[in-house]
Motif scaffolding. Structure first.
Motif, PDB file in Angstrom:
ATOM      1  N   UNK A   9       0.823  -1.208   0.000  1.00  0.00           N
ATOM      2  CA  UNK A   9       0.000   0.000   0.000  1.00  0.00           C
ATOM      3  C   UNK A   9       0.860   1.262   0.000  1.00  0.00           C
ATOM      4  N   UNK A  10       1.994   1.202   0.694  1.00  0.00           N
ATOM      5  CA  UNK A  10       2.852   2.390   0.767  1.00  0.00           C
ATOM      6  C   UNK A  10       3.291   2.816  -0.636  1.00  0.00           C
ATOM      7  N   UNK A  13       0.183   4.237  -2.514  1.00  0.00           N
ATOM      8  CA  UNK A  13      -0.213   5.560  -2.014  1.00  0.00           C
ATOM      9  C   UNK A  13       0.797   6.639  -2.418  1.00  0.00           C
ATOM     10  N   UNK A  47     -12.088   1.902  -1.364  1.00  0.00           N
ATOM     11  CA  UNK A  47     -12.310   2.542  -0.057  1.00  0.00           C
ATOM     12  C   UNK A  47     -11.056   2.579   0.807  1.00  0.00           C
ATOM     13  N   UNK A  48     -10.161   1.617   0.584  1.00  0.00           N
ATOM     14  CA  UNK A  48      -8.914   1.600   1.360  1.00  0.00           C
ATOM     15  C   UNK A  48      -8.042   2.810   1.003  1.00  0.00           C
ATOM     16  N   UNK A  50      -9.163   5.616  -0.235  1.00  0.00           N
ATOM     17  CA  UNK A  50      -9.873   6.785   0.289  1.00  0.00           C
ATOM     18  C   UNK A  50      -9.610   6.959   1.787  1.00  0.00           C
ATOM     19  N   UNK A  51      -9.702   5.853   2.527  1.00  0.00           N
ATOM     20  CA  UNK A  51      -9.451   5.897   3.975  1.00  0.00           C
ATOM     21  C   UNK A  51      -8.028   6.347   4.288  1.00  0.00           C
ATOM     22  N   UNK A  52      -7.079   5.858   3.503  1.00  0.00           N
ATOM     23  CA  UNK A  52      -5.674   6.187   3.748  1.00  0.00           C
ATOM     24  C   UNK A  52      -5.434   7.686   3.590  1.00  0.00           C
ATOM     25  N   UNK A  54      -7.805  10.033   3.812  1.00  0.00           N
ATOM     26  CA  UNK A  54      -8.559  10.723   4.875  1.00  0.00           C
ATOM     27  C   UNK A  54      -7.735  10.775   6.150  1.00  0.00           C
ATOM     28  N   UNK A  55      -7.037   9.688   6.394  1.00  0.00           N
ATOM     29  CA  UNK A  55      -6.197   9.616   7.600  1.00  0.00           C
ATOM     30  C   UNK A  55      -5.129  10.710   7.578  1.00  0.00           C
ATOM     31  N   UNK A  57      -5.736  13.547   6.201  1.00  0.00           N
ATOM     32  CA  UNK A  57      -6.447  14.819   6.105  1.00  0.00           C
ATOM     33  C   UNK A  57      -6.689  15.277   4.683  1.00  0.00           C
ATOM     34  N   UNK A  58      -6.614  14.358   3.734  1.00  0.00           N
ATOM     35  CA  UNK A  58      -6.806  14.736   2.332  1.00  0.00           C
ATOM     36  C   UNK A  58      -8.114  14.160   1.801  1.00  0.00           C
ATOM     37  N   UNK A  59      -8.823  14.965   1.069  1.00  0.00           N
ATOM     38  CA  UNK A  59     -10.093  14.517   0.501  1.00  0.00           C
ATOM     39  C   UNK A  59      -9.894  14.202  -0.976  1.00  0.00           C
ATOM     40  N   UNK A  60     -10.138  12.972  -1.344  1.00  0.00           N
ATOM     41  CA  UNK A  60     -10.016  12.582  -2.755  1.00  0.00           C
ATOM     42  C   UNK A  60     -11.271  11.825  -3.169  1.00  0.00           C
TER      43      UNK A  60
ATOM     44  N   UNK B   7     -13.485  13.670   7.490  1.00  0.00           N
ATOM     45  CA  UNK B   7     -12.133  13.659   8.014  1.00  0.00           C
ATOM     46  C   UNK B   7     -12.013  14.287   9.393  1.00  0.00           C
ATOM     47  N   UNK B  72     -14.829  -2.268   4.443  1.00  0.00           N
ATOM     48  CA  UNK B  72     -14.066  -1.052   4.127  1.00  0.00           C
ATOM     49  C   UNK B  72     -14.970   0.075   3.624  1.00  0.00           C
ATOM     50  N   UNK B  76     -15.300   3.711   5.209  1.00  0.00           N
ATOM     51  CA  UNK B  76     -14.997   4.875   4.389  1.00  0.00           C
ATOM     52  C   UNK B  76     -16.158   5.870   4.338  1.00  0.00           C
ATOM     53  N   UNK B 114      -1.787  -1.544   7.419  1.00  0.00           N
ATOM     54  CA  UNK B 114      -0.850  -1.177   6.359  1.00  0.00           C
ATOM     55  C   UNK B 114      -0.976   0.298   5.974  1.00  0.00           C
ATOM     56  N   UNK B 115      -2.189   0.845   6.061  1.00  0.00           N
ATOM     57  CA  UNK B 115      -2.357   2.261   5.680  1.00  0.00           C
ATOM     58  C   UNK B 115      -2.306   3.178   6.895  1.00  0.00           C
TER      59      UNK B 115
END
Lengths: 223, 156
Positions: A9-10, A13, A47-48, A50-52, A54-55, A57-60, B7, B72, B76, B114-115
Protein backbone atom coordinates in the motif's frame (compact mmCIF):
# COMPACT_ATOMS: atom_id res chain seq x y z
CA UNK A 1 -3.15 -18.04 -15.98
CA UNK A 2 -1.09 -14.88 -15.57
CA UNK A 3 -0.40 -14.49 -11.86
CA UNK A 4 0.10 -11.22 -10.03
CA UNK A 5 0.50 -10.01 -6.44
CA UNK A 6 -0.72 -6.81 -4.83
CA UNK A 7 1.86 -4.08 -4.45
CA UNK A 8 2.46 -2.76 -0.92
CA UNK A 9 0.00 0.00 0.00
CA UNK A 10 2.85 2.39 0.77
CA UNK A 11 4.05 2.13 -2.83
CA UNK A 12 0.54 2.57 -4.23
CA UNK A 13 -0.21 5.56 -2.01
CA UNK A 14 3.09 7.23 -2.86
CA UNK A 15 2.25 7.07 -6.56
CA UNK A 16 -1.26 8.42 -6.03
CA UNK A 17 -0.30 11.28 -3.74
CA UNK A 18 -1.19 14.66 -5.19
CA UNK A 19 -4.09 13.47 -7.33
CA UNK A 20 -7.71 14.35 -6.50
CA UNK A 21 -9.64 11.96 -8.72
CA UNK A 22 -8.47 8.38 -9.00
CA UNK A 23 -9.83 5.56 -11.13
CA UNK A 24 -9.06 2.01 -10.03
CA UNK A 25 -9.40 -0.38 -12.96
CA UNK A 26 -9.59 -4.13 -12.57
CA UNK A 27 -9.63 -7.02 -15.01
CA UNK A 28 -12.11 -9.89 -14.79
CA UNK A 29 -9.77 -12.44 -16.33
CA UNK A 30 -6.44 -13.78 -14.96
CA UNK A 31 -5.90 -11.32 -12.10
CA UNK A 32 -9.46 -11.93 -10.99
CA UNK A 33 -8.79 -15.67 -10.88
CA UNK A 34 -5.77 -15.12 -8.67
CA UNK A 35 -7.82 -12.78 -6.44
CA UNK A 36 -5.68 -9.69 -6.85
CA UNK A 37 -7.25 -7.52 -9.53
CA UNK A 38 -10.86 -8.54 -10.13
CA UNK A 39 -14.01 -6.61 -9.26
CA UNK A 40 -13.92 -7.67 -5.63
CA UNK A 41 -10.34 -6.50 -5.20
CA UNK A 42 -11.06 -3.23 -7.00
CA UNK A 43 -13.99 -2.57 -4.68
CA UNK A 44 -11.77 -3.39 -1.69
CA UNK A 45 -8.88 -1.19 -2.74
CA UNK A 46 -10.98 1.87 -3.59
CA UNK A 47 -12.31 2.54 -0.06
CA UNK A 48 -8.91 1.60 1.36
CA UNK A 49 -7.20 4.30 -0.72
CA UNK A 50 -9.87 6.78 0.29
CA UNK A 51 -9.45 5.90 3.98
CA UNK A 52 -5.67 6.19 3.75
CA UNK A 53 -5.87 9.72 2.37
CA UNK A 54 -8.56 10.72 4.87
CA UNK A 55 -6.20 9.62 7.60
CA UNK A 56 -3.73 12.17 6.23
CA UNK A 57 -6.45 14.82 6.11
CA UNK A 58 -6.81 14.74 2.33
CA UNK A 59 -10.09 14.52 0.50
CA UNK A 60 -10.02 12.58 -2.76
CA UNK A 61 -12.53 10.84 -4.96
CA UNK A 62 -12.01 7.22 -5.98
CA UNK A 63 -13.92 5.71 -8.88
CA UNK A 64 -13.92 2.08 -9.97
CA UNK A 65 -14.29 0.00 -13.11
CA UNK A 66 -13.60 -3.61 -13.96
CA UNK A 67 -13.09 -4.62 -17.57
CA UNK A 68 -13.81 -8.04 -19.00
CA UNK A 69 -10.27 -8.04 -20.43
CA UNK A 70 -7.84 -5.23 -19.81
CA UNK A 71 -5.43 -6.60 -22.41
CA UNK A 72 -7.72 -5.99 -25.40
CA UNK A 73 -8.34 -2.58 -26.90
CA UNK A 74 -12.03 -3.29 -27.55
CA UNK A 75 -12.69 -3.74 -23.85
CA UNK A 76 -10.39 -0.89 -22.82
CA UNK A 77 -12.53 1.46 -24.89
CA UNK A 78 -15.39 1.00 -22.40
CA UNK A 79 -13.72 3.24 -19.83
CA UNK A 80 -12.77 6.09 -22.18
CA UNK A 81 -15.35 8.45 -20.68
CA UNK A 82 -14.48 7.59 -17.11
CA UNK A 83 -10.79 8.16 -17.73
CA UNK A 84 -11.46 11.62 -19.13
CA UNK A 85 -12.84 12.70 -15.78
CA UNK A 86 -10.04 11.50 -13.52
CA UNK A 87 -6.49 12.65 -12.83
CA UNK A 88 -4.82 9.25 -12.57
CA UNK A 89 -5.52 5.57 -13.16
CA UNK A 90 -4.44 2.70 -10.95
CA UNK A 91 -4.57 -0.53 -12.90
CA UNK A 92 -4.94 -3.86 -11.15
CA UNK A 93 -4.45 -5.63 -14.46
CA UNK A 94 -1.29 -7.55 -15.31
CA UNK A 95 1.59 -5.78 -17.02
CA UNK A 96 -0.15 -6.23 -20.36
CA UNK A 97 -3.32 -4.57 -19.09
CA UNK A 98 -1.43 -1.60 -17.69
CA UNK A 99 0.30 -1.07 -21.03
CA UNK A 100 -2.93 -1.45 -22.98
CA UNK A 101 -4.40 1.40 -20.92
CA UNK A 102 -1.25 3.48 -21.30
CA UNK A 103 -1.25 2.97 -25.07
CA UNK A 104 -4.90 3.92 -25.44
CA UNK A 105 -4.73 6.87 -23.03
CA UNK A 106 -1.17 8.22 -23.43
CA UNK A 107 -1.95 11.57 -21.77
CA UNK A 108 -3.11 10.04 -18.50
CA UNK A 109 -0.78 8.68 -15.79
CA UNK A 110 -1.42 4.94 -15.52
CA UNK A 111 0.15 3.21 -12.51
CA UNK A 112 0.33 -0.52 -11.78
CA UNK A 113 -1.25 -1.72 -8.56
CA UNK A 114 0.07 -5.26 -8.84
CA UNK A 115 3.33 -7.05 -9.63
CA UNK A 116 2.93 -9.59 -12.42
CA UNK A 117 5.13 -12.47 -11.40
CA UNK A 118 4.34 -15.88 -12.92
CA UNK A 119 2.24 -18.19 -15.09
CA UNK A 120 0.46 -20.44 -12.67
CA UNK A 121 -2.18 -23.04 -12.05
CA UNK A 122 -4.61 -22.87 -9.13
CA UNK A 123 -3.76 -26.04 -7.24
CA UNK A 124 -6.55 -25.53 -4.72
CA UNK A 125 -8.49 -22.62 -3.22
CA UNK A 126 -5.94 -19.95 -2.34
CA UNK A 127 -2.92 -21.85 -3.67
CA UNK A 128 -1.23 -20.98 -6.97
CA UNK A 129 1.93 -22.55 -8.33
CA UNK A 130 4.16 -21.94 -11.35
CA UNK A 131 3.65 -24.15 -14.35
CA UNK A 132 5.12 -22.28 -17.32
CA UNK A 133 7.89 -19.76 -17.95
CA UNK A 134 6.89 -18.84 -21.53
CA UNK A 135 10.39 -19.86 -22.66
CA UNK A 136 9.37 -20.18 -26.30
CA UNK A 137 10.76 -23.69 -26.78
CA UNK A 138 8.47 -26.18 -25.05
CA UNK A 139 10.20 -29.39 -23.99
CA UNK A 140 7.36 -30.92 -21.95
CA UNK A 141 7.38 -33.92 -24.30
CA UNK A 142 10.89 -34.79 -23.07
CA UNK A 143 10.17 -34.21 -19.39
CA UNK A 144 7.00 -36.26 -19.02
CA UNK A 145 4.70 -33.26 -18.74
CA UNK A 146 6.63 -31.50 -15.98
CA UNK A 147 8.22 -28.16 -16.86
CA UNK A 148 11.84 -28.11 -15.76
CA UNK A 149 12.23 -24.48 -16.81
CA UNK A 150 9.45 -23.12 -14.59
CA UNK A 151 9.47 -25.68 -11.80
CA UNK A 152 13.15 -26.47 -11.25
CA UNK A 153 14.79 -23.75 -9.16
CA UNK A 154 17.83 -23.98 -11.44
CA UNK A 155 15.85 -24.56 -14.67
CA UNK A 156 17.99 -27.64 -15.32
CA UNK A 157 17.30 -29.53 -18.53
CA UNK A 158 19.50 -32.43 -17.42
CA UNK A 159 18.47 -33.11 -13.85
CA UNK A 160 18.29 -33.85 -11.04
CA UNK A 161 21.04 -31.60 -9.71
CA UNK A 162 22.02 -33.89 -6.84
CA UNK A 163 20.53 -31.70 -4.15
CA UNK A 164 17.15 -33.42 -3.91
CA UNK A 165 16.11 -33.97 -0.30
CA UNK A 166 15.29 -37.43 0.94
CA UNK A 167 11.56 -36.63 0.89
CA UNK A 168 11.76 -35.58 -2.76
CA UNK A 169 11.69 -31.85 -2.06
CA UNK A 170 13.94 -29.16 -3.57
CA UNK A 171 17.14 -28.31 -1.72
CA UNK A 172 16.41 -24.60 -2.14
CA UNK A 173 12.84 -24.68 -0.84
CA UNK A 174 11.54 -27.57 1.22
CA UNK A 175 7.94 -26.71 0.29
CA UNK A 176 8.55 -27.33 -3.40
CA UNK A 177 8.78 -30.73 -5.01
CA UNK A 178 12.04 -31.44 -6.82
CA UNK A 179 10.57 -31.51 -10.30
CA UNK A 180 13.31 -33.83 -11.57
CA UNK A 181 12.40 -36.28 -8.86
CA UNK A 182 8.83 -36.26 -10.20
CA UNK A 183 10.10 -36.59 -13.78
CA UNK A 184 12.16 -39.64 -12.84
CA UNK A 185 9.23 -41.20 -10.96
CA UNK A 186 6.87 -40.73 -13.90
CA UNK A 187 9.46 -42.03 -16.38
CA UNK A 188 9.98 -45.06 -14.16
CA UNK A 189 6.26 -45.76 -13.80
CA UNK A 190 5.91 -45.72 -17.59
CA UNK A 191 8.97 -47.93 -18.04
CA UNK A 192 10.76 -45.21 -19.97
CA UNK A 193 13.60 -44.38 -17.60
CA UNK A 194 16.14 -44.73 -20.42
CA UNK A 195 14.65 -41.79 -22.26
CA UNK A 196 15.77 -39.31 -19.61
CA UNK A 197 19.32 -40.69 -19.61
CA UNK A 198 19.83 -38.98 -22.94
CA UNK A 199 21.73 -35.70 -22.51
CA UNK A 200 19.63 -32.75 -23.68
CA UNK A 201 21.39 -30.30 -25.97
CA UNK A 202 21.60 -26.67 -24.87
CA UNK A 203 18.17 -25.14 -25.09
CA UNK A 204 17.46 -22.26 -27.45
CA UNK A 205 16.16 -19.33 -25.47
CA UNK A 206 15.93 -17.06 -28.50
CA UNK A 207 12.19 -17.59 -28.98
CA UNK A 208 11.41 -16.47 -25.43
CA UNK A 209 12.10 -13.31 -23.49
CA UNK A 210 15.85 -13.59 -24.10
CA UNK A 211 15.34 -13.14 -27.83
CA UNK A 212 14.09 -9.59 -27.36
CA UNK A 213 10.57 -8.18 -27.63
CA UNK A 214 8.28 -10.46 -29.56
CA UNK A 215 5.90 -9.41 -32.28
CA UNK A 216 4.08 -12.09 -34.21
CA UNK A 217 2.19 -11.39 -37.40
CA UNK A 218 -0.25 -14.00 -38.63
CA UNK A 219 -1.48 -12.97 -42.06
CA UNK A 220 -4.34 -15.47 -41.92
CA UNK A 221 -5.85 -13.61 -38.97
CA UNK A 222 -5.49 -10.21 -40.57
CA UNK A 223 -8.37 -8.95 -42.68
CA UNK B 1 -18.89 7.92 -6.33
CA UNK B 2 -18.76 11.07 -4.26
CA UNK B 3 -16.88 10.47 -1.06
CA UNK B 4 -18.28 12.52 1.85
CA UNK B 5 -15.76 14.47 3.83
CA UNK B 6 -15.61 12.70 7.14
CA UNK B 7 -12.13 13.66 8.01
CA UNK B 8 -12.79 14.38 11.62
CA UNK B 9 -12.05 12.15 14.52
CA UNK B 10 -13.53 11.66 17.94
CA UNK B 11 -12.60 15.22 18.79
CA UNK B 12 -12.89 17.93 16.20
CA UNK B 13 -11.20 21.26 16.47
CA UNK B 14 -13.63 24.04 17.29
CA UNK B 15 -12.45 26.83 15.06
CA UNK B 16 -13.95 29.54 17.30
CA UNK B 17 -12.06 28.83 20.48
CA UNK B 18 -9.48 26.36 19.14
CA UNK B 19 -10.31 23.81 21.83
CA UNK B 20 -11.12 20.11 21.53
CA UNK B 21 -14.50 20.53 23.16
CA UNK B 22 -16.81 19.73 20.28
CA UNK B 23 -17.31 16.03 20.76
CA UNK B 24 -18.63 13.93 17.93
CA UNK B 25 -20.82 10.92 18.62
CA UNK B 26 -19.08 7.82 17.30
CA UNK B 27 -20.91 5.48 14.97
CA UNK B 28 -20.63 1.73 14.83
CA UNK B 29 -22.12 -0.73 12.38
CA UNK B 30 -22.72 -4.13 13.90
CA UNK B 31 -23.14 -7.04 11.50
CA UNK B 32 -24.29 -10.26 13.06
CA UNK B 33 -25.07 -13.75 11.87
CA UNK B 34 -28.74 -14.57 12.31
CA UNK B 35 -27.81 -17.73 14.16
CA UNK B 36 -25.92 -15.89 16.91
CA UNK B 37 -28.93 -14.30 18.53
CA UNK B 38 -31.16 -16.09 21.00
CA UNK B 39 -34.28 -14.12 20.26
CA UNK B 40 -34.87 -11.83 17.33
CA UNK B 41 -37.88 -10.11 18.89
CA UNK B 42 -36.03 -7.53 20.95
CA UNK B 43 -33.23 -6.95 18.43
CA UNK B 44 -35.23 -4.25 16.68
CA UNK B 45 -34.83 -2.11 19.78
CA UNK B 46 -31.07 -2.31 19.75
CA UNK B 47 -30.42 1.03 18.04
CA UNK B 48 -32.56 2.87 20.63
CA UNK B 49 -30.69 1.23 23.50
CA UNK B 50 -27.30 2.58 22.43
CA UNK B 51 -27.02 5.92 24.22
CA UNK B 52 -23.36 6.83 24.04
CA UNK B 53 -22.89 6.15 20.36
CA UNK B 54 -24.82 5.73 17.14
CA UNK B 55 -25.46 2.14 16.23
CA UNK B 56 -26.71 0.51 13.06
CA UNK B 57 -27.17 -3.20 12.87
CA UNK B 58 -27.57 -5.56 9.96
CA UNK B 59 -28.31 -9.24 10.14
CA UNK B 60 -26.35 -11.62 7.93
CA UNK B 61 -27.96 -14.81 6.63
CA UNK B 62 -24.58 -16.41 7.26
CA UNK B 63 -21.26 -15.11 8.53
CA UNK B 64 -19.62 -16.26 5.29
CA UNK B 65 -21.46 -13.43 3.50
CA UNK B 66 -19.15 -10.84 5.02
CA UNK B 67 -16.59 -9.50 2.57
CA UNK B 68 -13.58 -7.22 2.94
CA UNK B 69 -14.95 -4.57 0.59
CA UNK B 70 -18.22 -4.33 2.54
CA UNK B 71 -16.36 -3.60 5.78
CA UNK B 72 -14.07 -1.05 4.13
CA UNK B 73 -16.93 0.76 2.40
CA UNK B 74 -18.71 1.10 5.73
CA UNK B 75 -15.56 2.54 7.29
CA UNK B 76 -15.00 4.88 4.39
CA UNK B 77 -18.52 6.21 3.99
CA UNK B 78 -20.48 5.65 7.14
CA UNK B 79 -19.03 4.62 10.45
CA UNK B 80 -16.03 4.84 12.74
CA UNK B 81 -16.01 1.12 13.32
CA UNK B 82 -17.45 -2.23 12.33
CA UNK B 83 -18.07 -5.16 14.61
CA UNK B 84 -18.85 -8.56 13.15
CA UNK B 85 -20.56 -11.08 15.39
CA UNK B 86 -20.50 -14.71 14.34
CA UNK B 87 -20.99 -18.13 15.91
CA UNK B 88 -18.06 -20.05 17.43
CA UNK B 89 -16.33 -22.20 14.78
CA UNK B 90 -17.86 -25.45 15.99
CA UNK B 91 -21.39 -23.97 16.14
CA UNK B 92 -21.40 -22.52 12.62
CA UNK B 93 -24.46 -23.80 10.74
CA UNK B 94 -22.58 -23.46 7.47
CA UNK B 95 -19.53 -25.22 8.98
CA UNK B 96 -16.97 -22.90 7.34
CA UNK B 97 -18.84 -19.58 7.65
CA UNK B 98 -17.23 -18.41 10.88
CA UNK B 99 -13.77 -19.44 9.72
CA UNK B 100 -14.22 -17.46 6.50
CA UNK B 101 -15.51 -14.43 8.39
CA UNK B 102 -12.56 -14.61 10.77
CA UNK B 103 -10.03 -14.74 7.92
CA UNK B 104 -11.69 -11.84 6.11
CA UNK B 105 -11.77 -9.67 9.22
CA UNK B 106 -8.09 -10.43 9.83
CA UNK B 107 -7.37 -9.48 6.23
CA UNK B 108 -9.16 -6.14 6.64
CA UNK B 109 -7.32 -5.47 9.88
CA UNK B 110 -3.99 -6.11 8.12
CA UNK B 111 -4.98 -3.71 5.33
CA UNK B 112 -5.98 -1.02 7.83
CA UNK B 113 -2.72 -1.49 9.65
CA UNK B 114 -0.85 -1.18 6.36
CA UNK B 115 -2.36 2.26 5.68
CA UNK B 116 -1.83 3.44 9.25
CA UNK B 117 -5.48 3.52 10.33
CA UNK B 118 -4.91 0.88 12.99
CA UNK B 119 -6.62 -2.41 13.63
CA UNK B 120 -9.08 -1.35 16.35
CA UNK B 121 -11.68 -0.03 13.95
CA UNK B 122 -12.79 -3.55 13.05
CA UNK B 123 -13.47 -6.43 15.41
CA UNK B 124 -14.93 -9.89 15.46
CA UNK B 125 -16.78 -11.61 18.28
CA UNK B 126 -17.63 -15.29 18.31
CA UNK B 127 -20.54 -16.01 20.63
CA UNK B 128 -23.94 -17.62 20.52
CA UNK B 129 -27.38 -17.18 22.16
CA UNK B 130 -26.85 -13.45 22.34
CA UNK B 131 -29.50 -11.09 23.60
CA UNK B 132 -30.03 -7.49 22.59
CA UNK B 133 -28.14 -6.37 25.71
CA UNK B 134 -25.25 -8.68 24.85
CA UNK B 135 -24.95 -7.08 21.43
CA UNK B 136 -25.02 -3.62 23.00
CA UNK B 137 -22.22 -4.72 25.32
CA UNK B 138 -20.15 -6.05 22.40
CA UNK B 139 -20.73 -2.82 20.50
CA UNK B 140 -19.75 -0.75 23.55
CA UNK B 141 -16.47 -2.63 23.89
CA UNK B 142 -15.60 -1.90 20.27
CA UNK B 143 -16.55 1.76 20.65
CA UNK B 144 -14.30 2.02 23.71
CA UNK B 145 -11.36 0.66 21.70
CA UNK B 146 -12.02 3.04 18.81
CA UNK B 147 -12.33 5.98 21.20
CA UNK B 148 -9.07 5.01 22.83
CA UNK B 149 -7.27 4.71 19.48
CA UNK B 150 -8.62 8.11 18.37
CA UNK B 151 -7.42 9.70 21.59
CA UNK B 152 -3.99 8.12 21.15
CA UNK B 153 -3.88 9.51 17.61
CA UNK B 154 -4.79 12.98 18.81
CA UNK B 155 -2.08 12.84 21.43
CA UNK B 156 0.66 11.98 18.93
Amino acid sequence: MIFAEKKPMAEILEKLTGYKKILVVGCATCVSECAVGGEKEVETLAPLISLAFKEKGLHIEVFTATLEKQCEYEFVEEIAEKIENVDVVLSLGCGIGVQALAERFPDKPIYPGVNTSALTIREEAGVWASRCAACGDCTLADTFGYCAVARCAKSLMNGPCGGTRKDGKCELNEENDCIWNLIVERAESRGELDSISKVQKPKSWSNGRHGGPKKVIDEVQRV
Amino acid sequence: MAVPNTNWRYFIINTNNNSKSAEKKLKLVLLYCQNCVANNRDINLIATKAKEFTLRTAVLPCSSKIQAHIILKILDNEADGVEIVVCPDEKCHFLAGSIRAKKRVEYVRRLLDEIGVGTDRVGLTQEIDLSCDDLIEIASRRIAKIKSSYEEGDNL
